[in-house]
Design a protein around this motif. Structure first.
Motif, short mmCIF file in Angstrom:
data_model
loop_
_atom_site.label_atom_id
_atom_site.label_comp_id
_atom_site.label_asym_id
_atom_site.label_seq_id
_atom_site.Cartn_x
_atom_site.Cartn_y
_atom_site.Cartn_z
N GLU A 1 60.03 89.52 111.18
CA GLU A 1 60.96 88.45 111.55
C GLU A 1 62.04 88.25 110.50
OE1 GLU A 1 58.67 84.98 112.29
OE2 GLU A 1 57.50 85.87 113.92
N LEU A 2 61.67 88.35 109.22
CA LEU A 2 62.62 88.08 108.14
C LEU A 2 63.50 89.29 107.82
CD1 LEU A 2 60.28 86.12 105.69
CD2 LEU A 2 62.10 85.16 107.09
N GLU A 3 62.92 90.48 107.86
CA GLU A 3 63.64 91.66 107.39
C GLU A 3 63.92 92.70 108.49
OE1 GLU A 3 64.87 91.80 104.52
OE2 GLU A 3 63.82 90.23 103.43
N GLY A 4 63.26 92.60 109.63
CA GLY A 4 63.48 93.57 110.70
C GLY A 4 62.37 94.62 110.75
N PHE A 5 62.32 95.35 111.87
CA PHE A 5 61.25 96.31 112.10
C PHE A 5 61.31 97.50 111.14
CE2 PHE A 5 61.54 94.29 116.36
CZ PHE A 5 60.24 93.81 116.41
N GLU A 6 62.51 97.90 110.75
CA GLU A 6 62.62 99.07 109.87
C GLU A 6 61.95 98.80 108.53
OE1 GLU A 6 66.09 101.91 107.89
OE2 GLU A 6 66.61 100.45 109.43
N VAL A 7 62.18 97.60 107.97
CA VAL A 7 61.55 97.23 106.71
C VAL A 7 60.04 97.08 106.91
CG1 VAL A 7 61.40 95.47 104.91
CG2 VAL A 7 63.63 96.14 105.81
N GLY A 8 59.65 96.49 108.04
CA GLY A 8 58.22 96.36 108.34
C GLY A 8 57.53 97.71 108.42
N ASP A 9 58.20 98.69 109.04
CA ASP A 9 57.63 100.04 109.12
C ASP A 9 57.47 100.64 107.73
OD1 ASP A 9 57.53 99.84 111.84
OD2 ASP A 9 59.29 101.08 112.24
N ARG A 10 58.47 100.42 106.88
CA ARG A 10 58.40 100.97 105.52
C ARG A 10 57.23 100.36 104.74
NH1 ARG A 10 61.36 99.85 100.86
NH2 ARG A 10 62.75 98.44 101.98
N LEU A 11 57.02 99.06 104.96
CA LEU A 11 55.88 98.40 104.30
C LEU A 11 54.57 99.01 104.76
CD1 LEU A 11 54.50 96.20 102.63
CD2 LEU A 11 54.78 94.65 104.57
N LEU A 12 54.43 99.26 106.06
CA LEU A 12 53.19 99.84 106.59
C LEU A 12 52.95 101.22 106.00
CD1 LEU A 12 53.32 98.86 110.38
CD2 LEU A 12 51.79 97.95 108.62
N VAL A 13 54.01 102.02 105.89
CA VAL A 13 53.87 103.37 105.33
C VAL A 13 53.39 103.29 103.88
CG1 VAL A 13 55.12 105.44 104.62
CG2 VAL A 13 55.55 104.43 106.87
N GLU A 14 54.00 102.39 103.09
CA GLU A 14 53.62 102.27 101.68
C GLU A 14 52.19 101.75 101.53
OE1 GLU A 14 56.36 100.57 98.96
OE2 GLU A 14 58.13 101.31 100.02
N LEU A 15 51.80 100.81 102.39
CA LEU A 15 50.42 100.31 102.34
C LEU A 15 49.43 101.40 102.74
CD1 LEU A 15 50.76 96.69 103.82
CD2 LEU A 15 50.28 97.33 101.46
N ALA A 16 49.79 102.21 103.75
CA ALA A 16 48.91 103.30 104.17
C ALA A 16 48.71 104.30 103.03
CB ALA A 16 49.49 104.00 105.40
N PHE B 1 56.27 94.82 97.05
CA PHE B 1 57.14 95.55 97.98
C PHE B 1 58.57 95.04 97.83
CE2 PHE B 1 59.06 95.79 102.27
CZ PHE B 1 59.10 97.17 102.40
N PHE B 2 59.49 95.94 97.52
CA PHE B 2 60.88 95.56 97.29
C PHE B 2 61.75 96.01 98.45
CE2 PHE B 2 59.01 95.71 93.09
CZ PHE B 2 59.56 94.61 92.45
N THR B 3 62.62 95.11 98.88
CA THR B 3 63.65 95.46 99.85
C THR B 3 64.93 94.75 99.42
OG1 THR B 3 64.34 95.28 102.17
CG2 THR B 3 62.80 93.61 101.37
N GLY B 4 65.88 95.55 98.99
CA GLY B 4 67.07 94.95 98.39
C GLY B 4 66.72 94.27 97.08
N GLU B 5 67.11 93.02 96.96
CA GLU B 5 66.78 92.24 95.76
C GLU B 5 65.55 91.35 95.97
OE1 GLU B 5 70.23 90.07 94.68
OE2 GLU B 5 71.43 91.85 94.19
#
Length: 611
Positions: A218-233, A282-286
């Motif tokens: 909701e805050l960052e969008g699906f693309e950022v959410g997908d990146r978080l899932l990949v890093e957690l995996a 988890f960093f996205t931008g600043e």
């Protein structure tokens, strides 16, 4: 003349002839037939210089007319290198052979196999030359088309093989993380479980859920959410023992099966995973986010064989849900003896029955009289809910209402009770127009705005006086969402309805909320009434409740009045109304307004409750 023939005549033709008269004759003959790009070479080096600029586009060269005795040229080697290749760079060769010059071109008498050469004896017969040139150019074009088609087919087959391989991978794996998907995980887990049942090995399944993952989307969008899932995996994968089965089975849900691992070992690994994720940033931008996971664990019990992976996943998922409901960032081990598990099983059993009851009208209302203690007359009736089973057995609300509250079905029940209670009043004959009803509402009823519109619309359509309705809400429910509840109560009271605060005295701040809560009645909790005759403390507490309620302009109702003696004591204390088995059990029919007096007189064999 076709377009293809015209295109062939524009291609470069090299005349490698050291005899100027013969060379000029050939040039004149070819130009007369429309060949436009003709160049001369008098030795082998000049042939090389003419061909060199076309190394990247050999298809632009039409053919080579080569005198076999050309100085500085090994004619046979040139033919073999230019005309015998299967690549797109091949160049046909017309060989001019002097009868006095001896060379081995017998195999090149005519174009055959992979060699595009044609031998002509000198002096040159122009007609034969033109036929040879036209023939070789046509064969060159045909071969180029065939090679292009073969190359295209090879590329298509290669692309198809890549697609097939990708599809096979996607059938078994999650596209985002590369982990096994749910169907592949269940298939392999089934094989492991079958093997474990035979060998009596331990095993554990970890169900891992990313806490509040939807907030990232909701805050960052699906693309950022997908990146978080990949890093957690990737993060979790580093903690997983070799040979373990790891899969993504939902949006933010992962399953990890540990073969031949005990419950303690599984819990230790779960704690390691939880600790690792807790310390992950988890960093996205600043912006920097932290993450946490809730983990449910289900283990193989060697005494009980597990044959279906779905059952084990379900148990681990239930444990994960319990971990989330107990604060998230938590670990929970499944146990069939766990009260939460038993409660969940009851929910699974009751939910379809409740839905069916609402859909097929298997609910019905019963009514219990609330008696005015000063004179024994019935003041109004409390509406109570019952369910009828498929075998026509009576089901009391204590069996299904808690399930409805946990699963969100209670709102539909609230609205059903309100609508049917008002319909009941509307259907009463005119001489019973004085009958009023008290309706119990759930703790969540006032959080839905459609409750107000349902009551308002139903009253308007039925022409029932709003003053004949009293809504009961428990003290606990009122406290849970005090401001919203008070706001909704004020709106419903504006329609003319009354309110009662049920189970009064059960909470720690009862008197404080009574001071500010907009209710007309206070129902004293049954725990103070059951032993009233024998417990002086209960008498003191009830008396204080009555006095405070009276000073605040509210009337009191005592629940669980089960004997005439209790009714007399309540009257003596000053309680306004009584409700309980002493006056009548819940029934689908309404009692006569004087029946309560008769019941008490019969019970004590003397006039009671009448001044």
């Amino acid at each position: 003349m076709t377009i293809a023939s015209e295109a062939l005549k524009e291609k470069l033709i090299i005349i490698a002839e050291h005899n100027e008269i013969s060379a000029q004759k050939i040039v004149t003959t070819l130009k007369a037939k429309g060949y436009t790009d003709i160049r001369l070479a008098s030795n082998g080096d000049e042939i090389y210089q003419l061909i060199k600029p076309y190394s990247d586009q050999p298809e632009a060269i039409g053919l080579l007319v080569l005198n076999a005795s050309l100085p500085g040229c090994k004619a046979q080697e040139i033919c073999e290198s230019l005309a015998s290749t299967r690549a797109a760079s091949f160049i046909p060769v017309v060989i001019l052979n002097d009868d006095d010059f001896i060379c081995d071109f017998d195999h090149c008498r005519s174009p055959c196999g992979d060699c595009l050469t044609y031998k002509i004896n000198t002096p040159v017969n122009t007609q034969e030359l033109l036929l040879a040139v036209k023939f070789l150019l046509s064969l060159k074009l045909e071969r180029q088309l065939r090679l292009r088609q073969e190359e295209q087919l090879i590329n298509e087959l290669a692309a198809k093989n890549v697609i097939d391989a990708k599809l096979k991978f996607l059938i078994a794996h999650d596209e985002l993380t590369g982990l096994f998907n749910r169907s592949s995980f269940e298939r392999q887990l089934r094989l492991i479980l079958n093997r474990s049942n035979k060998t009596q090995k331990d095993g554990a399944l970890l169900f891992i859920d990313v806490d509040r993952f939807s907030l990232i989307n909701e805050l960052e969008g699906f693309e950022v959410g997908d990146r978080l899932l990949v890093e957690l995996a990737i993060l979790v994968r580093k903690q997983v023992p070799p040979g373990s089965l790891f899969a993504r089975i939902g949006a933010d849900e992962f399953c990890l099966f540990l073969e031949n691992k005990t419950k303690k070992q599984a819990q230790t690994l779960a704690e390691t995973i939880k600790y690792t994720v807790d310390n992950f940033r988890f960093f996205t931008g600043e912006v920097c986010y932290s993450a946490s996971v809730s983990i449910g664990i289900a283990t193989l019990d060697n005494a009980i064989s597990a044959f279906h992976p779905g059952e084990m996943i379900l148990h681990a998922r239930q444990a994960c849900n319990f971990a989330k409901s107990n604060g998230r960032d938590n670990i929970w081990i499944y146990s069939s003896e766990d009260l939460s598990v038993q409660e969940r099983r009851r929910d699974i059993y009751w939910v379809p029955l409740i839905r069916k009851a609402l859909r097929e009208n298997h609910l019905f209302l019963v009514f219990q009289p609330v008696v005015q203690l000063s004179d024994g007359y019935i003041s109004h009736y409390e509406v109570l809910l019952r369910m009828r089973s498929e075998s026509n057995d009576l089901i009391t609300p204590d069996q299904f209402i808690p399930v409805a509250e946990r699963t969100g079905l209670i709102h539909g029940i609230d609205l059903w009770v309100v609508e049917n209670a008002i319909d009941f009043l509307a259907a009463l004959p005119a001489y019973m127009s004085h009958v009023s009803l008290a309706i119990n509402l759930s703790s969540s009823a006032f959080q839905y705005p459609d409750l107000l519109s349902t009551i308002s619309d139903k009253l308007e359509m039925s022409w029932v006086d709003a003053g004949r309705l009293t809504f009961e809400i428990t003290e606990t429910a009122a406290v849970d969402n005090f401001e919203n509840t008070r706001h909704m109560i004020n709106k419903i009271r504006a329609l003319g309805c009354k309110f009662a605060l049920d189970d009064f005295g059960a909470g720690f701040c009862s008197f404080n909320y009574l001071k500010t809560f907009p209710v007309d009645y206070v129902k004293i909790d049954g725990q103070f009434i059951r032993n009233l005759l024998d417990n002086e403390t209960d008498q003191i507490l009830v008396r204080s409740m009555v006095e405070i309620a009276a000073k605040l302009g509210k009337k009191t109702i005592a629940e669980f009045v089960e004997s005439p003696g209790t009714a007399l004591k309540l009257r003596e204390i000053g309680v306004n109304f009584g409700q309980g088995y002493a006056f009548g059990k819940p029934d689908r029919n309404l009692l006569d307004s004087k029946v309560s007096i008769a019941i008490l007189q019969a019970a004590q064999q003397s006039p009671l409750l009448i001044n």
